[in-house]
Structure formats: structure tokens, C-alpha cells
Design an enzyme around this catalytic site. Structure first.
Site, PDB file in Angstrom:
ATOM      1  N   HIS A   1       0.788  -1.321   0.019  1.00 50.63           N
ATOM      2  CA  HIS A   1       0.116  -0.113   0.093  1.00 50.63           C
ATOM      3  C   HIS A   1       0.705   1.371  -0.101  1.00 50.63           C
ATOM      4  O   HIS A   1       0.295   2.253  -0.361  1.00 50.63           O
ATOM      5  CB  HIS A   1      -0.993  -0.123   1.268  1.00 50.63           C
ATOM      6  CG  HIS A   1      -0.095   0.356   2.498  1.00 50.63           C
ATOM      7  ND1 HIS A   1       0.049  -0.502   3.372  1.00 50.63           N
ATOM      8  CD2 HIS A   1       0.017   1.338   3.323  1.00 50.63           C
ATOM      9  CE1 HIS A   1       0.533  -0.184   4.321  1.00 50.63           C
ATOM     10  NE2 HIS A   1       0.522   0.924   4.306  1.00 50.63           N
TER      11      HIS A   1
ATOM     12  N   SER B   1       4.157   2.154   8.286  1.00 51.23           N
ATOM     13  CA  SER B   1       3.724   1.082   7.277  1.00 51.23           C
ATOM     14  C   SER B   1       5.175   0.547   6.590  1.00 51.23           C
ATOM     15  O   SER B   1       6.010   1.244   6.184  1.00 51.23           O
ATOM     16  CB  SER B   1       2.904   1.764   6.551  1.00 51.23           C
ATOM     17  OG  SER B   1       1.632   2.251   6.977  1.00 51.23           O
TER      18      SER B   1
ATOM     19  N   ASP C   1      -0.734  -7.453   1.026  1.00 51.94           N
ATOM     20  CA  ASP C   1      -0.041  -6.209   1.330  1.00 51.94           C
ATOM     21  C   ASP C   1       1.505  -6.447   1.308  1.00 51.94           C
ATOM     22  O   ASP C   1       1.949  -6.317   2.462  1.00 51.94           O
ATOM     23  CB  ASP C   1      -0.411  -5.360   2.498  1.00 51.94           C
ATOM     24  CG  ASP C   1      -0.123  -3.827   2.417  1.00 51.94           C
ATOM     25  OD1 ASP C   1       0.430  -3.600   1.377  1.00 51.94           O
ATOM     26  OD2 ASP C   1      -0.513  -3.443   3.564  1.00 51.94           O
TER      27      ASP C   1
END
Length: 829
Positions: free
Chosen positions: A632, A776, A680
Site C-alpha cells: 500500500h 507502514s 499487502d
């Protein structure tokens, strides 16, 4: 023969014989020499005889009746099934929101009243035209109706019509619908005028502006709210006073919340919508959102901006026309405690100016994006003409939190610039940049992004000496900054864009007092960072060897007994870390949200990924030239381009990386789902492999075996430079670490509901320890008990807020992707 003849006669003349028989029977006695007379034959008697011979409920009749019953049952079942299918199809409705401008009808105030005769007349005419278009199209058997939602004025004259289209078809056939197909039918029905060479064409007598035709797929809930069948939290506002602020507040405590606010101003003006505070659940716009449209219907292509997280600072947005739609959505209203905002009517501005700079060097004035400090609207255009008094003076532009670079074949996401016929793309960053134009006459044009509203721009301008852009003894950064020449290739990024550290080979810290203070961990680390070796002088590391110490390759003993492959270089010759395939580094006891500062070198596989010079995501080192991160982070055409990305390895404090490499390649998993964050995971290949000389500060983390089983309650560590609190505006400058525990998969599914086998949860159910925005792609590191090696068990993926009770962080389960990783990095096998 006699009997046969009498039977024949009876059959032929039954009525006559019957009369005779009755007479015979009425005489008493019997005739001599004769057989007993037959019983009289009457009309009722033969029927009894037939019933005895062939009863009604015989087998043949039962079969016939059963067949008839089955036939009736089949017809009934088929009819009910047909009705059920028709009923099912009626629920599979597809909604399309659209608008276009009619140029040959003038606006009347009565059109604002939906019950007025004038509005109904125009709406009926438009609906009849649209009905004719689609009932004669390829989708005619699926088309149901069109509904005109609004008729409004606009700044170009004529009428702006907002409408809905409704199609009905079986769900299995829904794939035949596409927005472009439905829109093409409408556009192809408009005959463009060739004579006048304009975009205005005829649509069954209506003069329609082709450039104004917009059509997107919509939602049933939006359809119900905007046409009036389910108004709920929806209102229409009309504003015509320039000096007034019209408040717009929403506060609720229960139930589902869906609000639509239509804002309309007088023609020739624009609407500025200002958001003071938003308390809304942060969820990547999947459920909760505040969306601003440049239309009166929720048409996706007219979105100006979307807010999907709490905001407490004032943000304002400007429309491109005299109307705007604001929608608030939340599946659980208890999550949304309130929204405070207001809107106002403002005049249109012309972004055009001629500037004469003074005969002095330095910055003297400012220019800005349209409607500053509001976010500037899409499709805007600004023009500036600068002129300096001397041919030896050029124009210098200092961009605040912004930078421009030469335009490539790709588009520009944040506006494109034309400066003296040269094209540039703009991008946002967290520092100032200076751009110098070596000309006394400069023509600048800014073309805003054509998709969304963008952050306001502020640019200082002034003049500079073309022959000497930077003072003597200084180095000019690619961004235009000037830094002392001594700071070139010193291992510290002084130019912000890191141009002072490019093409320097292995980055080494400057060997001076200030550098030692910055890089204190490099002193007495067993590796000579300074050419003269001053960082390793006067270091007393050798001690007597015994069973409590570790003996290095040069016969020097150190206090640590288990120094081998612990990720820290304890021996002066580095022999304790030789032959280690992946790291066994151990963090310090000091222990992101709920975490503490790490010790430099404690997590040697941790990477900070910078996008256009700013920290954006994390990653993990898995080999000399490959990193592992989250998909992402690279979702979107701009983010998927490796060119703006740089990887910072061996870094403790942001801006002090020991090694920086551009990214050569980004491999996002082919099954990545941006809605659910499934699959992901992404691989990044470095343009330059990190050198062996830095192995004491940069080490790969071990990839888990395929299908590795993890146990709930197991302790692991999450690290990164992300936000330390959910409400933080920026990340931590120092690498953070927090100890979390793996959460049972069943509990994780019951919490979120959309957890797949490629995900796992980790955190603390009481909250307060978690990854957050900016972390992330970073690692979830777990230490294997059997050999002490650190395993990359998870990748920071997503979560409900940051550190909230009962909402642990969700991570990509790396063990499910081992074959995929080996496909691109076979050296790990």
C-alpha cells in the site's frame, strides 16, 4: 343366433324394446317352454353395468390424473420461479449520477423549488430526452428510468442539470456495465456542431455542452438521499451574501449517519468551504469520510477533496463553480462525535500578475496559489511575469514545502510549471527549496492538477547574481540551496534533497567534534570510520579471557559471552559477526506508540523509505540489494514509480543514514487489494547494494520458513519512525521500538471481520502499544528461541486507529509469501 339377434335389436331400438320389456314383466307367471325372461332393460341399468366393468379409479385413470397433476405443478413452479427471478432482478439495480449544461435555456429562480411548475416542466423534458436515448440503446432492456435531482444556475450561463439513471439486471450480468459505456451512449447521442466548431451539440432539441457531460456510477443510498425518498440528514443551502459565513455543524450520538449538504451561490461567484474540526474514524476512506464535490450530486470525477481522519486545523476548499456538495458518512454514528465547518460566497479571482524585482539580491516579495491559504481548486491557471532591472540579475524562487523538477513523460500529480518554455513537475516535501532562473526576464505559468484540490503554495521571489549563485567556498544543492563545501560528502544530508551526498561512494561521517557528538555510537565500535583512526583511539576494549568472555579473531577478549552473530560488532576486527547469514541482533532493554527510543544499531535491518526527500514508509533489509515492504506504500501511478524513492539504511535519527541508495525497482504483489489490504507486500531492489564495510550497522533479517506457525501470546517487536500518537502531525525523528504480542487469529477475525489467512494481528488488547502512520512497511521482528535469530514475522499493514483498546495492529503474514519472495530473490534459498 336368436340371442345375438335380440341383442342387436336391443342395441338398435333400445327405446322400443324397453317399452315391451316393461309390459312383459308386468304379467304374472312364467311362459311354458321358454327361458326365464331377461330383466327389463332400462336407461339407468347399463350405466351400472359399465361401472362394474370399468370403475373410475382404475389404474389408467389414476396415471392420467397424476400426469395432469404433475403438469399443473410444473407450470406453477415455473411461474413462481419466473416471478422470483423477476423479483430478484429488480433488487439488482445500478445507479449512475450525471450532469450536463443546457445552453439554450435561461435559469429562473423558480427552478430552485422542486414542486414548482417550471422545475417539473424542465425535469419532464430532460427525462423524456434521456429516456429516448437509452430505450433505443444496447442497454434498452435493462434501462428503467431517469430522475432529475437538481436544476441550477452556473457561471457559464444556461442550466446545469443533475440527474440519476437507473438500470436493472441480474447480478451475474452486472459486469456488462461500465461507466464509460453508459456515458458514451449519452455523448454519442449529442450531435456536435461542425459549423460553429464549438462543443455545443443538439440532444433532441436540447443544446448540450459536450465538455460538461459527466457520468459516474453511484450508490443506492446516495440516490435515495438526493432525490428525496430518504432525505435523512440532508439540506439545501442557497447563499447570496459575500460578507456572511454560513455555519454547518453535525453532531450525533447513535445510529448510521449519512448527510448530504447542497451549497449553491449566486451565478458568477464561488463557494469556499472551511472545516474547523472533524472527529471522524481514520480508516482510509473505506467507511467514514467527509467528501467535498464540485457538483450537486456525489459524482466521483468531481471530487475536490476527501477527509478520512480526525482534523483539528482549519482547512478550506474552493469550488470551480457556484455550487458544491458536502457529504458525511459513518456506519456507526457513535464514532463520529462532531463536525464544525462553515461556507461563504467569494468572487472569482484572476491569478495573473507582472512583478518588477528590485536591484538588490535576496527575497523581497511573495506569490501564492489561487485563493491562498485555501487549497487551490483543480484546473486553475496562474501566470506571472518577472523582470529584474539588470541583465546580470536572475530570478530566485523559494518554495515553501514544495519543489519542482524537470517534467518527464509521465504526468504531474501536483501541478506542472512552465518556466521560460521549460516544463517542470511540482511535488510536496517538508522543507524549503530554492529554484534559480538565470534570466532577467522570466515568464512563469502554473497549471493546477486536473483531479483534486491541492495544498496551498507560497513562493518567495527575489533576484540573485547570475555569475555567482552561491558564495565562494559553498556547494550548490540541486534544489538551489547553498551549503558549505566542507559539508559535501560528509555523511550528513545538509541539502535535504541529499544531493550533497550523491556520488560520494560509501558515506563516511565527518571526523570532527560535532560529528562525534552526532555519531557517538561510531566511536570505539571496532571499525575505523575516520581516515586517521581517531574514532578508535584510546579504546580499552580488551580484557582477560575466561569462560565469561568472547575471544575475537585477534585474540582480544570482550565482556560479552554471546557476542557471536548478535548483530553488534563487539570485536575490533569484526570477527564476532563474520559468517552470519541473517541477523541475531538483540535490542536493548529500553523498549511507535507506547514505545521508546532504540539504541543505534539495535535494529540493523530497519530501513526508512523516502519519497521525494520525505520519510514515507518503512522496510526491512533481506539481502545486499533487496528490501521487503508493504504494497500500500506504492499504490498509485506516482508512488509506484521507483524514481522519486530513496532507501536509507543503517539510520538511527532521520537524516543521518549511513547508506543511501536510489530504488531501482518496485515489485508489488500482483494480487494486492487496495480495499481490503490483502496481499499487502512489496519488494524493492536497490540501485546500489550496501557495502560489506557497513555490515556492523546494516544486516538482513531472516525470512521465516514457508507456512511458519506462530503462537498467540508470543512476544515480538515493532519498530519505525512513524507517529508516536494518533493525533501527531509528524513522525518521530528517532527510531522507536515497542514490544507487542501475537494475537489469536480467531480473536483478530472477531474484532475486524475482514482478516484473511495472509494477515496476523499483534499488539496489546488494552491498547497503548502499536504501530501508526509512517510505520507502514516496517518489520514485526520475532526472535527464534532455537538459535536466537530474528525472523521477519510480519509487515506493518493497517489497523483501526493507533494503539486503541481491543484494536491491535494488522500485519502481513510473511511466511505465506516465501515462494513469492524467492521468485525474485533466489539468493535467499
Amino acid at each position: 343366433m336368436e340371442n345375438q339377434d335380440s341383442d342387436s335389436r336391443l342395441d338398435c331400438c333400445s327405446s322400443f324394446i324397453s317399452n315391451i320389456s316393461v309390459q312383459v314383466v308386468s304379467a304374472p307367471g312364467k311362459l311354458p317352454g321358454r327361458r326365464p325372461p331377461r330383466k327389463p332393460i332400462s336407461r339407468a341399468k347399463p350405466k351400472k353395468q359399465l361401472n362394474k366393468k370399468a370403475p373410475f379409479w382404475n389404474v389408467q385413470n389414476k396415471i392420467i390424473l397424476f400426469t395432469v397433476f404433475l403438469f399443473i405443478l410444473a407450470v406453477t413452479a415455473w411461474t413462481l420461479l419466473w416471478l422470483y427471478i423477476r423479483e430478484t432482478e429488480s433488487r439488482d439495480a445500478f445507479y449512475f449520477a450525471g450532469m450536463f449544461r443546457i445552453t439554450n435555456i435561461e435559469f429562473l429562480p423558480e427552478y430552485r423549488q422542486k414542486e414548482s411548475r417550471e422545475f417539473l416542466s424542465v425535469a419532464r423534458t430532460v427525462q423524456q430526452v434521456i429516456n429516448l436515448v437509452y430505450t433505443t440503446s444496447a442497454f434498452s432492456r435493462f434501462y428503467r428510468q431517469s430522475v432529475v435531482a437538481d436544476v441550477s444556475s452556473n457561471n457559464k450561463g444556461g442550466l446545469l442539470v443533475h440527474f440519476w439513471l437507473v438500470f436493472v439486471m441480474p447480478h451475474a450480468k452486472g459486469h456488462v456495465f461500465c461507466e464509460d459505456c453508459v456515458a458514451a451512449i449519452l455523448k454519442d447521442s449529442i450531435q456536435t456542431s461542425v459549423v460553429n466548431r464549438t462543443s455545443v451539440g443538439k440532444l433532441q432539441g436540447l443544446a448540450v455542452d459536450m465538455d460538461s457531460v459527466v457520468l459516474n456510477a453511484g450508490l443506492r443510498s446516495d440516490y435515495s438521499s438526493t432525490i428525496g425518498s430518504d432525505k435523512g440528514c440532508s439540506r439545501d443551502f442557497y447563499a447570496d451574501h459575500l460578507s456572511l459565513r454560513y455555519p454547518l455543524e453535525v453532531s450525533t450520538t447513535s445510529g448510521r449517519l449519512t448527510c448530504h449538504f447542497k451549497l449553491v451561490a449566486t451565478a458568477g461567484h464561488l463557494i469556499r468551504f472551511s472545516v474547523e474540526s472533524v472527529q471522524i474514524e481514520a480508516d482510509n476512506c473505506v467507511t467514514d469520510s467527509l467528501t467535498i464535490y464540485d457538483s450537486l450530486l456525489p459524482i466521483r470525477s468531481t471530487v475536490l477533496y476527501r477527509i478520512c481522519e480526525p482534523a483539528r486545523t482549519l482547512k478550506s476548499f474552493v469550488s470551480t463553480n457556484n455550487l458544491m456538495l458536502v457529504t458525511f458518512k459513518s456506519p456507526q454514528a457513535w464514532r463520529l462525535s462532531g463536525i464544525r465547518a462553515y461556507f461563504e460566497v467569494i468572487p472569482e479571482q484572476k491569478c495573473e500578475n507582472t512583478v518588477l524585482v528590485k536591484e538588490i539580491t535576496g527575497f523581497e516579495g511573495k506569490i501564492s496559489s489561487p485563493y491562498y491559504p485555501s487549497y487551490y481548486p483543480p484546473k486553475c491557471k496562474c501566470t506571472w511575469k518577472f523582470q529584474s532591472p539588470l541583465s546580470t540579475l536572475g530570478i530566485a524562487l523559494k518554495f515553501h514545502n514544495y519543489s519542482i523538477t524537470k517534467k518527464s513523460v509521465r504526468g504531474c500529480d501536483h501541478g506542472w510549471w512552465e518556466i521560460n518554455e521549460h516544463m517542470y513537475c511540482g511535488s510536496y516535501m517538508d522543507h524549503q527549496t530554492i529554484f534559480r532562473v538565470p534570466s532577467s526576464l522570466v515568464h512563469i505559468q502554473l497549471q493546477c492538477s486536473s483531479r483534486l484540490s491541492d495544498k496551498p503554495l507560497l513562493v518567495e521571489y527575489g533576484s540573485y547574481n547570475i555569475s555567482q549563485p552561491c558564495p565562494v567556498g559553498s556547494f550548490r544543492c540541486s534544489s538551489g540551496f547553498c551549503v558549505p563545501l566542507a559539508q559535501r560528502c560528509d555523511g550528513v544530508n545538509d541539502c535535504f534533497d541529499e544531493s550533497d551526498e550523491l556520488f560520494c561512494g560509501t558515506l563516511q561521517p565527518a571526523c570532527n567534534a560535532s560529528s562525534f557528538r552526532r555519531h557517538s555510537a561510531l566511536t570505539c565500535d571496532g571499525f575505523p570510520d575516520c581516515e586517521d583512526g581517531r574514532d578508535e583511539r584510546d579504546c580499552t576494549r580488551g580484557i582477560p579471557c575466561n569462560n565469561r568472555t568472547f575471544k575475537c579473531g585477534n585474540d582480544v577478549c570482550i565482556r560479552k559471552q554471546n557476542a557471536k552473530c548478535d548483530g553488534n560488532v563487539d570485536c575490533p576486527d569484526g570477527s564476532d559477526e563474520e559468517g552470519c547469514s541473517c541477523s541475531s541482533s538483540s535490542p536493548t532493554l529500553h523498549r511507535i506508540i507506547g514505545g521508546t527510543d532504540t539504541r543505534e544499531g539495535g535494529w540493523p535491518w530497519q530501513v526508512s523509505l523516502h519519497f521525494v526527500g520525505s520519510a514515507y514508509c518503512g522496510a526491512s533489509v533481506i539481502s545486499r540489494e533487496w528490501l521487503l515492504s508493504a504494497a500500500h506504500c506504492f499504490h498509485g501511478s506516482r508512488l509506484s514509480d521507483p524514481t522519486p524513492w530513496t532507501a536509507h539504511l543503517g539510520m538511527y535519527v532521520q537524516g543521518s543514514a549511513k547508506f543511501v541508495s536510489p530504488v531501482r525497482r518496485i515489485v508489488v504483489h500482483e494480487y494486492y487489494n487496495s480495499q481490503t489490504f490483502d496481499y499487502d507486500i512489496a519488494l524493492l531492489q536497490l540501485r546500489v547494494a550496501w557495502p560489506e564495510a557497513l555490515k556492523q550497522l546494516i544486516q538482513p533479517i531472516c525470512i521465516p520458513p514457508a507456512g511458519q506457525k506462530v503462537h498467540s501470546g508470543e512476544k515480538c517487536w515493532v519498530t519505525g519512525w512513524g507517529r508516536r500518537h494518533e493525533a501527531d502531525n509528524k513522525g518521530s525523528p528517532v527510531l522507536q521500538q515497542a514490544e507487542v504480542e501475537l494475537i489469536d487469529q480467531t480473536l483478530c477475525v472477531s474484532t475486524y471481520g475482514i482478516i484473511t489467512s495472509r494477515m496476523l494481528c499483534a499488539g496489546v488488547m488494552s491498547g497503548k502499544k502499536d504501530a501508526c502512520r509512517g510505520d507502514s512497511g516496517g518489520p514485526l521482528s520475532c526472535r527464534r528461541k532455537s538459535d536466537g535469530k530474528w525472523i521477519l514475522t510480519g509487515i506493518v499493514s493497517w489497523g483501526h486507529g493507533c494503539g486503541r483498546p481491543n484494536f491491535p495492529g494488522v500485519y502481513t503474514r510473511v511466511s505465506n509469501f516465501v515462494p513469492w519472495i524467492h521468485k525474485y530473490v533466489p539468493s535467499l534459498l
